[in-house]
Design a protein around this motif. Structure first.
Motif, mmCIF file in Angstrom:
data_model
loop_
_atom_site.group_PDB
_atom_site.id
_atom_site.type_symbol
_atom_site.label_atom_id
_atom_site.label_comp_id
_atom_site.label_asym_id
_atom_site.label_seq_id
_atom_site.Cartn_x
_atom_site.Cartn_y
_atom_site.Cartn_z
ATOM 1 N N HIS A 236 0.781 -1.240 -0.075
ATOM 2 C CA HIS A 236 0.058 -0.015 0.011
ATOM 3 C C HIS A 236 1.046 1.201 -0.031
ATOM 4 C CE1 HIS A 236 -3.162 -2.775 0.585
ATOM 5 N NE2 HIS A 236 -2.447 -2.975 1.989
ATOM 6 N N GLY A 237 0.644 2.076 -0.774
ATOM 7 C CA GLY A 237 1.420 3.371 -1.009
ATOM 8 C C GLY A 237 0.386 4.460 -1.407
ATOM 9 N N SER A 238 1.093 5.346 -2.125
ATOM 10 C CA SER A 238 0.456 6.729 -2.623
ATOM 11 C C SER A 238 1.034 7.159 -4.009
ATOM 12 C CB SER A 238 0.249 7.811 -1.718
ATOM 13 O OG SER A 238 1.471 8.283 -1.060
ATOM 14 N N LEU A 239 0.207 7.677 -4.692
ATOM 15 C CA LEU A 239 0.551 8.352 -6.113
ATOM 16 C C LEU A 239 1.141 9.575 -5.788
ATOM 17 C CD1 LEU A 239 -2.572 7.209 -8.358
ATOM 18 C CD2 LEU A 239 -0.200 6.440 -8.421
ATOM 19 N N ALA A 240 1.761 10.250 -6.829
ATOM 20 C CA ALA A 240 2.559 11.660 -6.595
ATOM 21 C C ALA A 240 1.350 12.662 -6.065
ATOM 22 C CB ALA A 240 3.141 12.086 -8.007
ATOM 23 N N ASP A 241 0.140 12.454 -6.561
ATOM 24 C CA ASP A 241 -0.842 13.555 -6.408
ATOM 25 C C ASP A 241 -1.371 13.196 -5.075
ATOM 26 O OD1 ASP A 241 -2.513 11.279 -6.705
ATOM 27 O OD2 ASP A 241 -3.637 12.359 -8.271
ATOM 28 N N GLY A 242 -1.020 12.199 -4.178
ATOM 29 C CA GLY A 242 -1.575 11.807 -2.682
ATOM 30 C C GLY A 242 -2.354 10.866 -2.576
ATOM 31 N N ARG A 243 -2.920 10.478 -3.721
ATOM 32 C CA ARG A 243 -4.043 9.322 -3.833
ATOM 33 C C ARG A 243 -3.680 8.149 -3.510
ATOM 34 N NH1 ARG A 243 -7.309 9.551 -9.195
ATOM 35 N NH2 ARG A 243 -5.001 10.178 -9.878
ATOM 36 N N ALA A 244 -4.132 7.292 -2.559
ATOM 37 C CA ALA A 244 -3.853 6.033 -2.134
ATOM 38 C C ALA A 244 -3.874 4.930 -3.323
ATOM 39 C CB ALA A 244 -4.911 5.226 -1.052
ATOM 40 N N VAL A 245 -2.866 4.221 -3.355
ATOM 41 C CA VAL A 245 -2.812 3.146 -4.304
ATOM 42 C C VAL A 245 -1.999 1.913 -4.017
ATOM 43 C CG1 VAL A 245 -0.431 3.787 -5.075
ATOM 44 C CG2 VAL A 245 -2.013 2.844 -6.752
ATOM 45 N N ASP A 246 -2.618 0.708 -4.366
ATOM 46 C CA ASP A 246 -2.064 -0.480 -4.079
ATOM 47 C C ASP A 246 -0.986 -0.915 -5.061
ATOM 48 O OD1 ASP A 246 -3.540 -1.076 -1.747
ATOM 49 O OD2 ASP A 246 -5.238 -1.817 -2.882
ATOM 50 N N LEU A 247 0.335 -1.409 -4.755
ATOM 51 C CA LEU A 247 1.254 -1.754 -5.842
ATOM 52 C C LEU A 247 1.140 -3.327 -5.725
ATOM 53 C CD1 LEU A 247 3.544 -1.404 -7.809
ATOM 54 C CD2 LEU A 247 5.128 -1.370 -5.634
ATOM 55 N N VAL A 248 0.809 -4.024 -6.669
ATOM 56 C CA VAL A 248 0.855 -5.185 -6.878
ATOM 57 C C VAL A 248 1.836 -5.802 -7.733
ATOM 58 C CG1 VAL A 248 -0.443 -7.458 -7.852
ATOM 59 C CG2 VAL A 248 -1.859 -5.455 -6.830
ATOM 60 N N HIS A 249 2.874 -6.371 -7.231
ATOM 61 C CA HIS A 249 4.105 -6.592 -7.634
ATOM 62 C C HIS A 249 4.148 -8.312 -7.873
ATOM 63 C CE1 HIS A 249 8.823 -6.792 -6.989
ATOM 64 N NE2 HIS A 249 8.482 -6.910 -8.149
ATOM 65 N N VAL A 250 4.227 -8.477 -9.285
ATOM 66 C CA VAL A 250 4.073 -9.854 -9.609
ATOM 67 C C VAL A 250 5.439 -10.425 -10.400
ATOM 68 C CG1 VAL A 250 2.797 -11.384 -11.336
ATOM 69 C CG2 VAL A 250 1.436 -9.310 -10.268
ATOM 70 N N ASP A 251 5.683 -11.750 -10.213
ATOM 71 C CA ASP A 251 6.749 -12.299 -10.864
ATOM 72 C C ASP A 251 6.352 -13.316 -11.741
ATOM 73 O OD1 ASP A 251 8.676 -13.808 -11.680
ATOM 74 O OD2 ASP A 251 9.879 -13.795 -9.889
ATOM 75 N N ALA A 252 6.263 -13.276 -13.452
ATOM 76 C CA ALA A 252 5.652 -14.244 -13.911
ATOM 77 C C ALA A 252 6.628 -15.211 -14.698
ATOM 78 C CB ALA A 252 5.081 -13.274 -15.099
ATOM 79 N N TYR A 253 7.818 -14.998 -13.769
ATOM 80 C CA TYR A 253 8.771 -16.034 -14.545
ATOM 81 C C TYR A 253 8.258 -17.542 -14.548
ATOM 82 C CZ TYR A 253 13.300 -18.215 -15.009
ATOM 83 O OH TYR A 253 14.463 -18.875 -15.490
ATOM 84 N N ARG A 254 7.360 -17.992 -13.779
ATOM 85 C CA ARG A 254 7.153 -19.208 -13.824
ATOM 86 C C ARG A 254 5.680 -19.540 -14.338
ATOM 87 N NH1 ARG A 254 8.895 -18.791 -8.563
ATOM 88 N NH2 ARG A 254 6.841 -19.426 -7.717
#
Length: 200
Positions: free
Chosen positions: A79-97
């Protein structure tokens, strides 16, 4: 930041990135241009600096936990925020497999990849990320056509230098060449803005 523009074609920027700290700075710069619903595909060989760039992107989004390689978990949500301050969820995916083995001749590879994503609960998140989500997918180039038609592709290349032995394991040293390729109209102005920042 010691980024240098080395190629500038329509729809993409090519940058020389000399140090790992610069790779993190580049990740932060990209983060400052992200909008909710964005999909970012990150590719490059092992040791190229994908995780380093992802860490800079996570720092730029002020996420609430460490950005580590998601290899053993396939996906992590922070969970974080964009440059304009709005909340955002970063979904970090590893598609290697994902989708790597067992294809039959003529099989619909995109359909199979989407089936695998669905089994992990990631298909809707990747196909249509919500306005409160940014998706960062490592090793995602093989499924680019299955993702949103608006995306940023980041390709990290690690050219071998004369004194490096290609049979030795990679290290964190050495310049990287990074290509930022915007796919879709939403990235045209943002790439222009990134270009101006690098040139400044």
């Amino acid at each position: 930041m010691s980024l240098k523009l080395v190629g500038d074609d329509t729809g993409e920027l090519r940058l020389a990135v000399p140090r790992s700290s610069d790779m993190q700075d580049l990740g932060g710069l990209v983060a400052s241009h992200l909008h909710g619903g964005d999909v970012v595909l990150l590719s490059g060989p092992l040791g190229a600096g994908k995780t380093t760039l992802a860490q800079g992107l996570g720092k730029g989004l002020k996420v609430d936990g460490p950005v580590v390689s998601p290899t053993f978990t396939i996906a992590r949500e922070l969970h974080g925020s964009l440059a304009d301050g709005r909340a955002v969820d970063l979904v970090h995916v590893d598609a290697y497999r994902l989708g790597g083995e067992g294809y039959e001749p003529g099989e619909d590879s995109v359909g199979r990849l989407l089936d695998e994503l669905e089994s992990l609960g990631l298909d809707e998140e990747l196909e249509e990320p919500g306005q409160e989500t940014v998706v960062l997918m490592e090793w995602g180039e093989q499924m680019a056509s299955a993702l949103a038609d608006q995306r940023l592709e980041i390709i990290i290349d690690r050219p071998l230098e004369g004194e490096m032995d290609p049979d030795l394991p990679p290290t964190s040293r050495g310049q990287r060449l990074v290509t930022l390729r915007g796919v879709g109209s939403s990235w045209v102005s943002r790439l222009n803005s990134l270009r101006k920042v690098v040139q400044a």
